[in-house]
Scaffold this motif. Structure first.
Motif, PDB file in Angstrom:
ATOM      1  N   VAL A   7       0.865  -1.172   0.000  1.00  0.00           N
ATOM      2  CA  VAL A   7       0.000   0.000   0.000  1.00  0.00           C
ATOM      3  C   VAL A   7       0.904   1.225   0.000  1.00  0.00           C
ATOM      4  O   VAL A   7       1.765   1.371   0.865  1.00  0.00           O
ATOM      5  CB  VAL A   7      -0.942   0.030   1.225  1.00  0.00           C
ATOM      6  N   GLY A   8       0.734   2.078  -0.984  1.00  0.00           N
ATOM      7  CA  GLY A   8       1.522   3.302  -1.091  1.00  0.00           C
ATOM      8  C   GLY A   8       0.784   4.456  -0.439  1.00  0.00           C
ATOM      9  O   GLY A   8      -0.416   4.625  -0.650  1.00  0.00           O
ATOM     10  N   VAL A 152      -7.813  11.309   5.993  1.00  0.00           N
ATOM     11  CA  VAL A 152      -6.658  10.756   5.284  1.00  0.00           C
ATOM     12  C   VAL A 152      -6.275   9.411   5.898  1.00  0.00           C
ATOM     13  O   VAL A 152      -6.097   8.413   5.192  1.00  0.00           O
ATOM     14  CB  VAL A 152      -5.462  11.736   5.326  1.00  0.00           C
ATOM     15  N   ARG A 153      -6.166   9.359   7.205  1.00  0.00           N
ATOM     16  CA  ARG A 153      -5.796   8.108   7.886  1.00  0.00           C
ATOM     17  C   ARG A 153      -6.832   7.017   7.644  1.00  0.00           C
ATOM     18  O   ARG A 153      -6.481   5.843   7.479  1.00  0.00           O
ATOM     19  CB  ARG A 153      -5.633   8.350   9.387  1.00  0.00           C
ATOM     20  N   ALA A 154      -8.097   7.383   7.593  1.00  0.00           N
ATOM     21  CA  ALA A 154      -9.169   6.403   7.362  1.00  0.00           C
ATOM     22  C   ALA A 154      -9.044   5.780   5.972  1.00  0.00           C
ATOM     23  O   ALA A 154      -9.238   4.564   5.802  1.00  0.00           O
ATOM     24  CB  ALA A 154     -10.530   7.062   7.534  1.00  0.00           C
ATOM     25  N   ARG A 155      -8.716   6.590   4.983  1.00  0.00           N
ATOM     26  CA  ARG A 155      -8.555   6.057   3.628  1.00  0.00           C
ATOM     27  C   ARG A 155      -7.363   5.113   3.543  1.00  0.00           C
ATOM     28  O   ARG A 155      -7.431   4.074   2.883  1.00  0.00           O
ATOM     29  CB  ARG A 155      -8.420   7.195   2.615  1.00  0.00           C
ATOM     30  N   VAL A 156      -6.285   5.462   4.206  1.00  0.00           N
ATOM     31  CA  VAL A 156      -5.108   4.585   4.210  1.00  0.00           C
ATOM     32  C   VAL A 156      -5.435   3.299   4.970  1.00  0.00           C
ATOM     33  O   VAL A 156      -5.143   2.192   4.503  1.00  0.00           O
ATOM     34  CB  VAL A 156      -3.890   5.296   4.832  1.00  0.00           C
ATOM     35  N   ALA A 168       3.369  -0.963   4.358  1.00  0.00           N
ATOM     36  CA  ALA A 168       2.869   0.280   3.791  1.00  0.00           C
ATOM     37  C   ALA A 168       4.070   1.129   3.418  1.00  0.00           C
ATOM     38  O   ALA A 168       4.972   1.338   4.233  1.00  0.00           O
ATOM     39  CB  ALA A 168       1.977   1.023   4.777  1.00  0.00           C
ATOM     40  N   GLN A 169       4.118   1.601   2.172  1.00  0.00           N
ATOM     41  CA  GLN A 169       5.220   2.398   1.679  1.00  0.00           C
ATOM     42  C   GLN A 169       4.754   3.860   1.640  1.00  0.00           C
ATOM     43  O   GLN A 169       3.789   4.177   0.961  1.00  0.00           O
ATOM     44  CB  GLN A 169       5.623   1.920   0.290  1.00  0.00           C
ATOM     45  N   ALA A 170       5.412   4.728   2.369  1.00  0.00           N
ATOM     46  CA  ALA A 170       5.024   6.125   2.410  1.00  0.00           C
ATOM     47  C   ALA A 170       6.072   6.983   1.735  1.00  0.00           C
ATOM     48  O   ALA A 170       7.262   6.738   1.846  1.00  0.00           O
ATOM     49  CB  ALA A 170       4.812   6.583   3.853  1.00  0.00           C
TER      50      ALA A 170
END
Length: 171
Positions: A7-8, A152-156, A168-170
């Protein structure tokens, strides 16, 4: 079959894209890196990139005549301190160096911010301070507006849960 998933998590200033384009960009970059560092035979993970550029507060503190946003004097004391701390982290104030010259009216802001922006310009080139300021004010908006930050956090979180991904790649 490829069971690898990533997940990016994208950063700021992503208004002109979408989750499909981001995932494609990240997937290509990941494939190139894996080919170079692991080998062309290695499996490339599937990439899911939730998009939330529409949620991020737009950087409102900008410099330049082409932008119709708030002047720097609109920043409150807390935001000014945040901006200064970020600006001066990599370009500490140099009292011996006068601020860079400007064409037209200088921005209405504290001398300390003007010096920090001039320092950014000296170190990274003309107009770099303008770009950094725009992005920093967007970051500040993200940190300050808890409702938008939670969106934003909810979508991730939703993307991570749907994929069952352990990485998770940020960026």
């Amino acid at each position: 079959m490829n069971d690898l998933q990533v997940v990016g998590v994208h950063g700021i200033r992503q208004r002109d894209t979408n989750n499909i384009k981001l995932a494609d960009d990240w997937s290509q970059a990941l494939a190139r890196s894996i080919a170079v560092h692991v080998g062309t035979h290695a499996a490339v993970p599937a990439v899911t990139t939730p998009y939330y550029g529409d949620v991020f507060p737009r950087g409102r503190l900008q410099l330049g005549e082409d932008e119709t946003t708030a002047d720097l004097d609109a920043a409150d004391e807390e935001e000014t301190e945040f901006l200064l701390q970020a600006l001066e982290t990599h370009t500490p104030p140099d009292p011996a160096q006068p601020p860079a010259g400007t064409l037209g009216m200088p921005p209405r802001t504290s001398p300390r911010i003007a010096r920090a922006l001039a320092g950014i310009d000296r170190r990274f080139g003309p107009h770099a301070g303008k770009l950094v300021l725009s992005r920093l004010s967007e970051v500040y908006g993200y940190f300050k507006d808890q409702e938008k930050a939670e969106e934003v956090r909810a979508r991730v979180r939703e993307a991570v849960e749907q994929c069952g991904v352990p990485v998770a790649q940020a960026h």
